[in-house]
Motif scaffolding. Structure first.
Motif, PDB file in Angstrom:
ATOM      1  N   PHE A 163       1.703 -25.869   4.044  1.00 58.96           N
ATOM      2  CA  PHE A 163       2.107 -24.714   5.218  1.00 58.96           C
ATOM      3  C   PHE A 163       1.388 -23.275   4.235  1.00 58.96           C
ATOM      4  O   PHE A 163       1.550 -23.468   3.392  1.00 58.96           O
ATOM      5  N   GLY A 164       1.744 -22.667   5.539  1.00 56.53           N
ATOM      6  CA  GLY A 164       1.143 -21.199   4.662  1.00 56.53           C
ATOM      7  C   GLY A 164       2.372 -20.230   5.434  1.00 56.53           C
ATOM      8  O   GLY A 164       3.096 -20.181   6.573  1.00 56.53           O
ATOM      9  N   THR A 165       3.202 -18.649   5.047  1.00 62.28           N
ATOM     10  CA  THR A 165       3.528 -18.223   5.061  1.00 62.28           C
ATOM     11  C   THR A 165       2.866 -16.588   5.493  1.00 62.28           C
ATOM     12  O   THR A 165       2.931 -16.417   3.744  1.00 62.28           O
ATOM     13  N   VAL A 166       3.752 -15.739   6.574  1.00 59.37           N
ATOM     14  CA  VAL A 166       3.295 -14.822   5.970  1.00 59.37           C
ATOM     15  C   VAL A 166       4.276 -13.994   6.532  1.00 59.37           C
ATOM     16  O   VAL A 166       5.290 -13.753   7.114  1.00 59.37           O
ATOM     17  N   ASN A 167       4.878 -12.901   4.628  1.00 61.73           N
ATOM     18  CA  ASN A 167       5.707 -12.167   5.580  1.00 61.73           C
ATOM     19  C   ASN A 167       5.655 -10.122   5.668  1.00 61.73           C
ATOM     20  O   ASN A 167       5.162 -10.175   4.370  1.00 61.73           O
ATOM     21  N   THR A 168       6.133  -9.966   6.795  1.00 59.72           N
ATOM     22  CA  THR A 168       6.026  -8.375   7.018  1.00 59.72           C
ATOM     23  C   THR A 168       7.432  -7.421   6.636  1.00 59.72           C
ATOM     24  O   THR A 168       8.558  -8.090   6.817  1.00 59.72           O
ATOM     25  N   PRO A 195       1.017  -1.373  -0.178  1.00 59.51           N
ATOM     26  CA  PRO A 195      -0.004  -0.294   0.293  1.00 59.51           C
ATOM     27  C   PRO A 195       1.238   1.213  -0.093  1.00 59.51           C
ATOM     28  O   PRO A 195       0.522   2.042  -0.262  1.00 59.51           O
ATOM     29  N   THR A 196       1.972   1.403   0.992  1.00 57.32           N
ATOM     30  CA  THR A 196       3.034   2.899   0.894  1.00 57.32           C
ATOM     31  C   THR A 196       4.179   2.366   0.717  1.00 57.32           C
ATOM     32  O   THR A 196       4.392   0.531   0.183  1.00 57.32           O
ATOM     33  N   ASP A 197       5.226   2.993  -0.773  1.00 62.65           N
ATOM     34  CA  ASP A 197       7.005   2.476  -0.746  1.00 62.65           C
ATOM     35  C   ASP A 197       7.529   2.227   0.782  1.00 62.65           C
ATOM     36  O   ASP A 197       8.136   1.068   0.592  1.00 62.65           O
ATOM     37  N   SER A 198       7.188   2.337   1.933  1.00 64.28           N
ATOM     38  CA  SER A 198       7.847   0.913   3.181  1.00 64.28           C
ATOM     39  C   SER A 198       6.999   0.344   3.318  1.00 64.28           C
ATOM     40  O   SER A 198       7.612  -0.734   4.837  1.00 64.28           O
ATOM     41  N   PHE A 199       6.191   0.131   3.011  1.00 65.25           N
ATOM     42  CA  PHE A 199       5.672  -1.647   2.987  1.00 65.25           C
ATOM     43  C   PHE A 199       4.780  -2.608   2.780  1.00 65.25           C
ATOM     44  O   PHE A 199       4.586  -2.326   1.369  1.00 65.25           O
ATOM     45  N   THR A 200       5.249  -3.212   2.896  1.00 67.61           N
ATOM     46  CA  THR A 200       5.283  -4.412   1.648  1.00 67.61           C
ATOM     47  C   THR A 200       4.967  -6.025   1.990  1.00 67.61           C
ATOM     48  O   THR A 200       5.610  -7.007   3.450  1.00 67.61           O
ATOM     49  N   LEU A 201       3.453  -6.643   1.972  1.00 68.11           N
ATOM     50  CA  LEU A 201       3.249  -7.600   2.433  1.00 68.11           C
ATOM     51  C   LEU A 201       2.935  -8.903   1.442  1.00 68.11           C
ATOM     52  O   LEU A 201       2.383  -8.436   0.695  1.00 68.11           O
ATOM     53  N   THR A 202       4.134  -9.475   1.969  1.00 65.95           N
ATOM     54  CA  THR A 202       3.698 -11.138   0.902  1.00 65.95           C
ATOM     55  C   THR A 202       3.308 -12.554   2.145  1.00 65.95           C
ATOM     56  O   THR A 202       2.992 -12.551   3.017  1.00 65.95           O
TER      57      THR A 202
END
Length: 837
Positions: A379-384, A321-328
């Protein structure tokens, strides 16, 4: 200076429209006479280009009649040099601008190096060289901030493009064709699954997925794989416990920033029908999704009855949503099922597997109506990732996983039991002395497992970038928490219903080695219901420092502490252990010129008891709650040194590496018998040393290459068993070599081939080669070939032949006095069609 202003004013009676040819910007503005404000502009005190143009616009005749006044230039005024030192904020801002400029220059250089003909496709590996997809520039983990050429350790990376050219759809096939990696079996009560040796050390529980340990000894597919990273040498500072020989990290595919649609279909002579789907859809600049799918039905070439069926899917999302925050995030489901093949007998008398001594290559020693194998992984993975500013980045990764390994299989061995009613070595071994294979008999011994592994993990890390003068620093500090739980059970009902001649109470059957039965009357196997439950809790903290002095000297250092707690419980029996482990690493890189690096590295690792979670034998380091021997010892320790040289050649599209390494292990556990009592003591020490060579990338824009050569020597230095001292380690190929090369021909054709060599390996017990009665697997060469081309621009076709000469060779060697071996597939001829949109 007046710039002739007075002369211009004295001649106001001159018709400037006749005498002066005005510049276009002034025509029409002065109707017939120079205005005072314009003259004032011309007569400014400083000499300007506009002033000279106005003077030069006077007609030639007029200029000859009116001599020009002398032009005087004011002397420059020397500015005072400031002595004010920049503030800390100004230094930070300057360094940030320098970093941004360097990053922009590197991006521009990479873009310039990728000619239009070699521009990376939308699904290209983000870590690889765009013009050389075999060559990886960076590892996926933020723990390795420098490029691989500037990283002081040996690393082998296989990109998904390379995996496709190798036709390596499973991790096991990768091990078959990678120098320095060998395949093991289920020794010491461990599971029959993905078991690999790297640099002479077992790494079956040192497999990671996106940097998180995957403790399940499962069977792994590659349809969701972006690249496979094999980090060689002790890695406990980076990855925690174990990792003495190294670690294998599977990097999964993630949602990307470009839309694409890929579909593959493959058909082959081993009855393979394989279909894969890979779709990435960009919803908007901040959101994208990726979906992968795979289905396969297959037999195994030159192996009767064996089947290899698979299915799976992956869903991934990227939100920025912003240049500083990424969620995969991604979720992966993988399932494999079929009739397993647990190998062929080994003839101790002749010193070779029976399938090279007259028994047909396709002979199967399992039971079609009883044996089975089922593997499932979810398996599930969330990376912020949050970029606080240009200097600080914070990441957090969480994982939840559940894996099932479920099988009943049959191992064909000579038998070692002397118990009444058991298939023993007298019945299943001595007749191998007769040269006629029709007289040979083997014990068909059932093996079973129902193993469930669950894992919850959380990894947090902060990356700090700062400069001290000309030295750039990248410091990574993190904490990791992981809970692993393993439930190991077996099956009942494996004995034959007709316990007559040739059948035994333990379920084993004495059978002909030349014509074993493939069917028989059996009970229905059922899970016994008395599992051994193990649990491991690990709490870790680490700090890794990387420094860069003018891109000439790089220094690395790291320290890590792991608090490791394990328990094992079966019924009312329980045992536990706890260890706190410190590990360190140091490294230095010197770059005399920009395309090469010389490095030295040192690292340690610790392997606590029970860290091989799938094991049940205390002799092999497992924690067994029902065992009567002492099994709680301090961790096994190792330390390693490595010196090497790396080059980026051919316009930096080829990475060539060379390294000398040595790893020393002490406090290693071994079994000894004193006065008839079997004990385990941490009294062994041994070392592995050798040379590791490799190259990967593009020699020209048409010629790609990937190759490696590993030469090793192993030696037992200390042992409580005198006969073991000086012996080599079992299951180690002293030499291994692999090369894959591909060349672009006219008319959009590409031709490629692969050659793989592995020297002989010895079998043994407890990792030591059998000295009294040597058992050896022969060396072998394997050759593969392929041809591919394009139809229009969206369709790619490929034909291939794996194991071109139909060579009979073997994957693994069961380490015992009465071994069996895992036989590799025979020749496979196939074709593939791919659509890319």
């Amino acid at each position: 200076m007046s710039c002739l202003a007075e002369s211009a004013r004295a001649r106001v009676n001159v018709d400037l429209n006749a005498a002066v040819r005005l510049p276009l910007t002034l025509r029409g503005r002065w109707p017939g006479q120079v205005r005072d404000d314009a003259l004032d502009l011309i007569s400014g005190r400083k000499v300007t280009v506009g002033c000279l143009m106005a003077v030069a616009s006077i007609s030639t005749a007029e200029a000859q009649q009116q001599p020009l006044a002398p032009v005087q230039v004011e002397a420059p005024v020397a500015k005072k040099k400031t002595t004010t030192k920049p503030t800390a904020e100004q230094i930070k801002a300057r360094n940030a601008m320098r970093r941004a400029a360097r990053a922009k220059q590197e991006a521009a250089a990479n873009a310039a190096s990728a000619t239009p003909a070699t521009q990376a496709p939308p699904d290209a590996n983000p870590y690889a060289d765009p013009s050389a997809p075999y060559k990886v520039d960076h590892l996926a983990s933020p723990k390795f901030p420098q490029a691989i050429v500037n990283t002081p350790r040996s690393v082998t990376v296989l990109t998904k493009e390379l995996l496709e050219d190798k036709d390596a759809t499973s991790l096991k096939e990768v091990a078959r064709t990678t120098a320095g990696v060998t395949i093991g079996t289920g020794e010491g009560g461990s599971a029959f699954g993905d078991r690999f040796f790297v640099r002479g050390f077992d790494v079956r529980n040192d497999v990671f997925i996106d940097g998180i340990r995957d403790p399940a000894v499962s069977i792994r597919e590659n349809f969701f794989t972006e690249q496979i990273e094999i980090l060689k040498g002790p890695s406990s500072t980076v990855d925690g416990r174990g990792t003495t020989g190294g670690a294998i990290n599977i990097v999964t595919k993630q949602a990307g920033d470009k839309t694409f649609y890929n579909v593959d279909s493959q058909f082959a002579s081993d009855a393979t029908r394989r279909y894969t789907l890979d779709v990435n859809q960009v919803i908007n600049p901040t959101l994208s999704f990726r979906i992968d799918g795979m289905f396969q039905n297959a037999d195994v070439a030159e192996r009767n009855f064996t089947t290899d069926n698979r299915g799976g899917g992956m869903a991934a999302v990227k939100w920025k949503p912003t240049d500083s925050f990424t969620l995969t995030a991604n979720y992966i489901h993988n399932q494999m099922w079929g009739l397993p093949d647990f190998g062929v007998p080994y003839n101790n008398v002749s010193g070779a597997p029976v399938t090279v001594l007259g028994v047909p290559q396709a002979t199967y020693y399992g039971f079609v109506n009883r044996d089975f194998q089922r593997v499932q992984q979810d398996f599930g993975t969330v990376n912020t990732e949050y970029k606080v500013n240009d200097l600080i980045t914070w990441t957090n990764k969480i994982r939840d996983e559940r894996s099932i390994l479920d099988y009943v299989g049959t191992i064909p061995e000579q038998g070692t039991s002397t118990a009444p009613g058991a298939c023993n070595s007298t019945q299943g071994g001595t007749n191998f002395k007769n040269p006629n294979p029709a007289t040979w008999q083997v014990c068909l011994n059932p093996q079973s497992r129902y193993q469930v592994v669950t894992t919850q993990a959380d990894q947090s890390a902060a990356t700090f970038k700062f400069d001290t003068g000309p030295v750039q620093h990248t410091l990574v500090a993190g904490a990791e928490f992981q809970h692993e739980k393993v439930s190991i059970d077996t099956y009942a009902g494996l004995a034959s219903e007709a316990l007559g001649p040739g059948a035994f109470a333990n379920g084993a059957i004495l059978a002909s080695a030349l014509n074993p039965p493939a069917f028989g009357p059996f009970l229905t196997p059922t899970v016994l219901g008395t599992p051994t439950n193990l649990g491991v809790d690990t709490k870790s903290g680490y700090i890794l420092e990387n420094t860069n002095y003018r891109d000439t000297i790089f220094l690395t250092a790291g320290a890590r502490f792991d608090q490791y707690d394990i328990f094992a419980k079966k019924a009312t029996n329980e045992i536990s252990a706890s260890d706190g482990m410190w590990n360190y690493n140091l490294g230095a890189v010197y770059k005399p010129i920009s395309i090469t690096s010389l490095y030295w590295a040192y690292g340690t690792s610790s392997e606590p008891v029970g860290s091989e979670l799938d094991g049940t034998s205390t002799t092999y380091g497992a924690v067994n709650p029902t065992a009567t021997v002492n099994q709680i010892f301090a961790p096994q320790r190792s330390r390693a040194q490595e010196v090497g040289n790396k080059w980026e050649l051919f316009d930096r599209h080829v990475l060539a590496t060379a390294a000398l390494f040595r790893t020393d292990v002490d406090n290693a556990r071994e079994q000894r018998t004193v006065a008839g009592v079997v004990t385990i003591t941490p009294s062994a020490a041994y070392h592995v040393q050798g040379i590791d060579l490799g190259a990967e990338g593009n020699i020209t824009d048409k010629w790609s290459i990937y190759t490696g050569y590993v030469l090793m020597k192993t030696h037992v230095d200390h042992s409580a068993v005198p006969l073991n001292i000086g012996q080599p380690l079992a299951f180690i190929a002293n030499q291994s070599f692999n090369v894959l090369t591909k060349y672009k021909l006219p008319y959009d054709l590409e031709i490629g081939g692969q050659a793989t060599y592995r020297s002989q390996i010895c079998g043994g017990t407890l990792l030591i080669c059998n000295a009294a009665t040597p058992t050896v697997l022969p060396d072998y060469w394997r050759f593969d070939a392929f041809l591919e081309g394009y139809v229009a621009k969206n369709y790619e076709w490929k034909v291939f032949v794996n194991n071109l000469t139909n060579k009979t060779y073997y994957d693994g060697f069961y380490q015992s006095g009465a071994p069996f071996v895992l036989q590799a597939p025979g020749r496979v001829v196939g074709g593939q069609l791919t659509g890319r949109f």
